[in-house]
Write an enzyme that holds these catalytic residues in place. Sequence first.
Site: not given
Length: 181
Positions: A14-15, A92, A119, A140, A142
């Site tokens: 769908i996306f 991270e 996920e 940019e 965050e």
Amino acid sequence: MKKFEEKTIHSNEIFKGKIISLKVDDVLLPNGKESKREIVNHPGAVAVIAITDDGKLILVEQYRKALERSIIEIPAGKLEPGEALEVTARRELEEETGLGCHTLTYLQTFATSPGFADEIIHLYVAEDLYEIEEKAELDEDEFVEILKVSIDEAEEMVQNKRIYDAKTAFAVLWMRLKRGK
């Protein structure tokens, strides 16, 4: 066939976005009936329980648009294609906190919302922390504030819903159970 397996008959994307995609699957249920499943596909992420030499937990506060509020979390971010889990964890930690670590230990992997999303988060523990001299830039879009808190302070943040996400609540529980600090 896996226990309670739902066999996909048809899948319709769908996306497809920058981070997630959404599909609707027609499935055959174990009892022979058909149903639909809306599924969010996500590349996966890492999260880091960063612990200072004096036993404090490193957290970041940031705004989460989906919740329309700021929450306090352990450093985390999505996997990049082809990037090793440990590399993502170190990246991270550095990007969000300006810290590196001499010791990075894999803890476990868990699903975040298995009812509708694929996920998974790979959780690491970072110790023997040090300041990065040439700090990596945040994304940019965050904006974060770094906090160093005791386990008691972190538990209070869970109780007053400043810590509001499962990975961070898990980190607080793990610290209390495993480290006793």
